[in-house]
Design a protein around this motif. Structure first.
Motif, PDB file in Angstrom:
ATOM      1  N   SER A  56      17.226  84.050  30.740  1.00  0.00           N
ATOM      2  CA  SER A  56      18.683  84.012  30.575  1.00  0.00           C
ATOM      3  C   SER A  56      19.178  82.577  30.426  1.00  0.00           C
ATOM      4  N   ARG A  57      20.273  82.427  29.672  1.00  0.00           N
ATOM      5  CA  ARG A  57      20.882  81.107  29.472  1.00  0.00           C
ATOM      6  C   ARG A  57      22.285  81.129  30.070  1.00  0.00           C
ATOM      7  N   ILE A  58      22.530  80.209  31.002  1.00  0.00           N
ATOM      8  CA  ILE A  58      23.781  80.164  31.756  1.00  0.00           C
ATOM      9  C   ILE A  58      24.256  78.719  31.827  1.00  0.00           C
ATOM     10  N   ILE A  59      25.549  78.503  31.650  1.00  0.00           N
ATOM     11  CA  ILE A  59      26.122  77.153  31.763  1.00  0.00           C
ATOM     12  C   ILE A  59      27.359  77.233  32.639  1.00  0.00           C
ATOM     13  N   CYS A  60      27.437  76.382  33.660  1.00  0.00           N
ATOM     14  CA  CYS A  60      28.585  76.340  34.570  1.00  0.00           C
ATOM     15  C   CYS A  60      29.104  74.903  34.671  1.00  0.00           C
ATOM     16  N   PHE A  61      30.404  74.720  34.457  1.00  0.00           N
ATOM     17  CA  PHE A  61      31.061  73.426  34.621  1.00  0.00           C
ATOM     18  C   PHE A  61      32.048  73.525  35.781  1.00  0.00           C
ATOM     19  N   GLY A  62      32.016  72.550  36.693  1.00  0.00           N
ATOM     20  CA  GLY A  62      32.895  72.578  37.857  1.00  0.00           C
ATOM     21  C   GLY A  62      34.369  72.504  37.511  1.00  0.00           C
TER      22      GLY A  62
ATOM     23  N   TRP B   4      25.866  73.001  36.254  1.00  0.00           N
ATOM     24  CA  TRP B   4      24.654  73.795  36.476  1.00  0.00           C
ATOM     25  C   TRP B   4      24.287  74.435  35.148  1.00  0.00           C
ATOM     26  N   VAL B   5      23.027  74.315  34.771  1.00  0.00           N
ATOM     27  CA  VAL B   5      22.568  74.881  33.503  1.00  0.00           C
ATOM     28  C   VAL B   5      21.239  75.594  33.726  1.00  0.00           C
ATOM     29  N   LYS B   6      21.100  76.741  33.087  1.00  0.00           N
ATOM     30  CA  LYS B   6      19.826  77.454  33.086  1.00  0.00           C
ATOM     31  C   LYS B   6      19.480  77.787  31.645  1.00  0.00           C
ATOM     32  N   VAL B   7      18.382  77.217  31.145  1.00  0.00           N
ATOM     33  CA  VAL B   7      17.910  77.461  29.784  1.00  0.00           C
ATOM     34  C   VAL B   7      16.388  77.537  29.807  1.00  0.00           C
TER      35      VAL B   7
END
Length: 735
Positions: free
Chosen positions: A619-625, A560-563
């Protein structure tokens, strides 16, 4: 009533968040997906974003005056796009540069496509204005024309003209004795063709419309109606007082946009002085767009075009109002009923539990604030408290953008004047804020702070603050990492994250970065932090590859990425590769996206959405499972100052901070990201062709709005003694 806020939202369930968001992939037979065709053009993608902004001005779920504000924003956005991006492409094309962009288009080819789309966009803006004006008139807000004025109005307007406008007008004749004057960037003028009544002698003249006066002149209210007249119409009514003995034979309005990019000498010995000179050069940049009102007399139009060195391709003739950015003046304080319902940002409960003591709240445990829902005043309080605390020894701070009367700078100056060691990294290359940052740097230096400017070739875009405090005979570093600027004004409308911690490792990482910025010594041994342009991109690529390996091994694999923007080719190719190997990838990209989503054989496991609503997603968010899928307690979670663009990953100082605190991780994954993914009311979904369509809303179904959700529900890590058990979130899996 604002339709978006009718009724009550239904409770969010795990099924709502985890339902498959991936539509059936499509084929693109006419595009070579092994070559440049796998990328979508950056400039056209940005124009697509601005179309989405404009379409919010047509969204009946949005209050009327907020729709007008969206129209103004779309116009302002387009102006900046021309003064920076189009100006750069134009310079490349004129120099004969035919190097293609990642998508294969040369600068000249891009300019043709931009021109076609931008003309359609500007025409649509005028149509939207007409629609909004009709709706505003029904609500008692009217923009009058000269023919709508009665004698009483004329008496009032003459007084306004003589006392508030006439003294600052400067009529400028155009003849051999009076060369064509310089018109500054965004300058708006009336071009006049006049005739002297006694001998029919003609005169050409310009009349710059002063920006120091409101564009919309208020008339006395009539039966509860708010009435306005455009400033240029007022000036034309009384132009005879500026040119006595002449009558107007023809006129038109025009507005100039100039190349606003900065060029700085690489060997500049005094960086501040060099930027001051460069700012003056920017003001005199070449004209990149000339917009005129329709019906201009050909001879007069030719004079203006010739003197401004404008070609037909740089001329935009509009049927309507020139300079639509100014319509924001009609968002009236007196008509709050036509704007978003009032919202007051929350003070985190944990800070209240500690009577406003930020250090005590942070000592209890790490805290993540979600702006603007949690007030940015907590960031200001953090620094103001540090400035007045006798146990604080040192403060270090990056400043990329901040406000003119900045409380952040106030606190830093107060601390320096009190004898504390204060180091401020001021980024002079923050586009359109260079002059403000120069003023702030001079002020900080006068107070005794150490002011540094970082690297000449790389902007410092990282958002870091450290406070060193003596506690029980030891030094403790309190650190703030942010995704947004230290700007109290934009923090009211931008969604950003502020992470506060006194974790020693994160404090050491921040200190090493500051040492790098001031002393140029590369920071070795970073523990929880990755920085560009050195290893941030390579680390991201490693994590994407690791997720792909999980998928190939049969383990759950999610990203999941938010940029704000995604255009870096290597990163896009890595995402394509991961998709083809089975990773489910969901991207929330507000603006530019050079990746094609949902293409069979290329990106069928990638979904891209854009959220455009009440607040500007930033906001910038990065999630790796991490082999457990998402959401999961084992996920690797990061916040960042960097968008996924070449400039951020290759040419700027940026940060990527890993979050390890369980509560903060849950807040990011199960509250912030989950709500963004669940949003329907403000969401647009990208198709394989790079175009976005509104997320469909099933008839009779509640359209979940993540902005409303965040306004109504506190953040997990900001909860105090009341606990977080009653805060809506998506339950993590057991592993």
């Amino acid at each position: 009533m604002n339709k978006e806020f009718e009724g009550e939202p239904q409770p969010m369930t795990q099924a709502d968040f985890l339902k498959s968001p991936f539509p059936a992939p499509q084929e693109l037979p006419d595009i070579d997906l092994t070559g440049p065709g796998r990328f979508f053009n950056r400039e056209l993608s940005w124009l697509g974003f601005n179309w989405r902004v404009l379409e919010e001005a047509e969204n009946l779920r949005t209050p009327l005056l907020e729709r007008l504000r969206f129209l103004s924003i779309s116009a302002t956005n387009l102006d900046e796009f021309y003064t920076v991006r189009v100006a750069g492409l134009r310079e490349l094309a004129q120099s004969g540069n035919s190097t293609p962009a990642a998508d294969g288009l040369t600068p000249a080819e891009q300019l043709v496509l931009i021109d076609e789309d931008a003309r359609k966009l500007m025409a649509r803006q005028q149509e939207v204005l007409k629609t909004l004006q009709a709706e505003m008139e029904a609500e008692g807000i009217v923009v009058l024309g000269p023919d709508d004025l009665d004698d009483q109005d004329m008496r009032h307007l003459e007084e306004v003209f003589l006392t508030q406008v006439f003294p600052i007008l400067s009529p400028l004749a155009i003849d051999p004795a009076h060369p064509f004057p310089f018109i500054a960037n965004t300058g708006y003028c009336l071009a006049l063709h006049l005739e002297r009544t006694r001998d029919k002698r003609t005169l050409q003249a310009l009349l710059p419309i002063p920006h120091q006066v409101d564009r919309f002149i208020a008339l006395p209210a009539d039966q509860g109606r708010f009435r306005f007249l455009l400033l240029e119409d007022l000036v034309l009514l009384y132009v005879h007082q500026l040119f006595p003995g002449y009558r107007t034979k023809a006129h038109f309005g025009f507005r100039v946009l100039r190349d606003s990019d900065l060029e700085v000498e690489e060997e500049a010995e005094d960086l501040v002085r060099e930027f001051e000179v460069a700012l003056k050069r920017r003001r005199r940049g070449q004209v990149v767009r000339l917009t005129i009102s329709s019906g201009a007399a050909p001879a007069l139009k030719s004079v203006v075009m010739r003197e401004l060195h404008v070609t037909d391709g740089e001329l935009f003739e509009l049927e309507g109002m020139v300079g639509l950015a100014d319509v924001k003046e009609l968002v009236l304080d007196a008509r709050q009923d036509l704007q978003w319902p009032a919202f007051t940002p929350r003070v985190p409960e944990r800070v209240q539990d500690h009577d406003g003591d930020m250090f005590a709240a942070i000592r209890q445990k790490d805290m993540l604030l979600h702006h603007p829902y949690e007030t940015f005043d907590m960031v200001v309080r953090f620094l103001a408290q540090a400035a007045r605390d006798p146990d604080v020894l040192a403060i270090k701070q990056t400043l990329y953008r901040t406000s003119r009367n900045s409380p952040i700078v106030d606190a830093l100056c107060e601390a320096a004047e009190d004898g504390k060691s204060v180091t401020a990294l001021v980024e002079l290359k923050a586009r359109f804020d260079e002059a403000a940052n120069i003023r702030q740097s001079r002020r900080l230096e006068r107070s005794g702070a150490h002011v540094v400017y970082g690297f000449l070739d790389w902007k410092t875009h990282a958002k870091i603050s450290t406070v060193v405090r003596r506690e029980n005979g030891k030094l403790v570093t309190y650190t703030h990492y942010g995704t947004g600027n230290y700007h109290p004004i934009t923090a009211k409308i931008y969604t950003d994250l502020s992470f506060f911690t006194c974790d020693a490792a994160l404090g050491r990482d921040a200190t090493k970065v500051f040492n790098y910025l001031s002393g140029y010594a590369y920071p070795e041994g970073l523990e929880n932090l990755h920085i560009s342009p050195h290893q941030l991109k390579s680390f991201l690529l490693e994590q994407i590859e690791a997720e792909a390996a999980h998928a190939e091994a049969g383990r759950p694999a999610d990203i999941w990425v938010k940029v704000n923007s995604l255009v870096e080719p290597q990163v896009i190719d890595a995402l394509y590769n991961a998709s083809q190997r089975g990773v489910k990838i969901t991207l929330v990209v507000r603006g530019i996206c050079g990746l094609r989503a949902g293409v069979k054989g290329l990106s069928e496991n990638i979904r891209v959405k854009s959220i455009v609503g009440r607040f500007l997603e930033h906001s910038r968010i990065i999630c790796f499972g991490n082999g457990r899928g998402l959401p999961s307690k084992k996920a690797r979670v990061f916040i960042s100052s960097a968008d996924w663009m070449g400039r951020n990953l290759n040419r700027r100082i940026e940060t990527l901070v890993e979050i390890s605190n369980p509560t903060v991780k849950a807040q990011i994954v199960s509250q912030i990201m989950a709500a963004n993914l669940a949003d329907v009311a403000q969401s647009w979904v990208m198709g394989p062709d790079g175009k976005f369509d509104r997320e469909p809303v099933e008839p009779g179904k509640f359209a979940f709005n993540c902005h409303r959700f965040f306004m109504e529900n506190p953040s997990l890590s900001g909860r105090g003694s009341a606990g977080a058990s009653d805060v809506p979130q998506l339950t993590h899996s057991d592993d």
